[in-house]
Enzyme design. Structure first.
Site, PDB file in Angstrom:
ATOM      1  NE  ARG A 117      -4.135   1.971   1.785  1.00  0.00           N
ATOM      2  CZ  ARG A 117      -4.075   3.281   1.567  1.00  0.00           C
ATOM      3  NH1 ARG A 117      -2.936   3.919   1.647  1.00  0.00           N
ATOM      4  NH2 ARG A 117      -5.152   3.965   1.259  1.00  0.00           N
TER       5      ARG A 117
ATOM      6  CB  ILE B 267      -0.613   8.300   8.836  1.00  0.00           C
ATOM      7  CG1 ILE B 267      -0.251   9.581   9.581  1.00  0.00           C
ATOM      8  CG2 ILE B 267      -1.769   7.589   9.541  1.00  0.00           C
ATOM      9  CD1 ILE B 267      -1.371  10.615   9.622  1.00  0.00           C
ATOM     10  N   PRO B 268       1.191   5.146   7.883  1.00  0.00           N
ATOM     11  CG  PRO B 268       2.830   3.598   8.475  1.00  0.00           C
ATOM     12  CD  PRO B 268       2.412   5.022   8.678  1.00  0.00           C
ATOM     13  CG  HIS B 269      -3.584   3.336   6.277  1.00  0.00           C
ATOM     14  ND1 HIS B 269      -2.948   4.561   6.217  1.00  0.00           N
ATOM     15  CD2 HIS B 269      -4.477   3.341   5.277  1.00  0.00           C
ATOM     16  CE1 HIS B 269      -3.452   5.276   5.222  1.00  0.00           C
ATOM     17  NE2 HIS B 269      -4.378   4.554   4.632  1.00  0.00           N
ATOM     18  CB  THR B 270      -2.243  -2.555   5.003  1.00  0.00           C
ATOM     19  OG1 THR B 270      -2.397  -3.342   3.822  1.00  0.00           O
ATOM     20  CG2 THR B 270      -2.444  -3.406   6.240  1.00  0.00           C
TER      21      THR B 270
END
Length: 156
Positions: free
Chosen positions: A51, A68-71
């Site tokens: 992502r 602000i990483p996310h998946t």
């Protein structure tokens, strides 16, 4: 759905002064911590990396920058926010697609409901717009101090 960041915070999901050279180092450390704590599935790390390559999460804010990483929710068992303060800034691609940014603090959104992402982003944006908080996080000595700083912030 949680009403505030505090409902997602856990002292055991904070890494302070992480020694990392790349985003992969950060994602690996966060993923391993979350996996051991049973918050995510084995696929979480790969999901984060994939992502981030398509939708960068670095934010230029001034003296202290964040990512602000996310998946996707399919990689998550239970929701949380994992935080890593970095011993030395690490280069992330900028969220706005305009170059790169040296990041000091990483807030990984670990969400198991796709629609909860917008609410969490709104709350994190309120938190990270406060330069005093970012400065305090950057100077925090340990995970306890990071937790105390973030948990005191009321975004509701």
């Amino acid at each position: 759905m949680a009403e505030s960041i505090n409902e997602y915070l856990n002292k055991d999901l904070i890494i302070s002064n992480l020694e990392a050279k790349t985003t992969d180092d950060i994602f690996y450390a966060l993923s391993e911590m979350l996996l051991k704590a049973n918050y995510v599935k084995d696929s979480f790390y790969d999901g984060l990396v994939k992502r981030e390559s398509k939708f960068p999460t670095g934010l230029t804010l001034g003296e202290y920058n964040v990512a602000i990483p996310h998946t996707d929710a399919i990689h998550v068992i239970k929701p949380a926010i994992a935080i890593a303060t970095l011993k030395h800034p690490v280069t992330f691609n900028n969220m706005d697609g305009d170059g790169q940014v040296e990041v000091n603090v990483v807030f990984a959104m670990v969400l198991n409901e796709p629609h909860s992402q917008i609410m969490m982003l709104q709350q994190l944006m309120l938190l990270i717009q406060n330069e005093d908080i970012l400065k305090s996080l950057n100077e925090a000595k340990d995970s306890e101090e990071v937790y105390a700083i973030v948990s005191k912030f009321d975004c509701v």
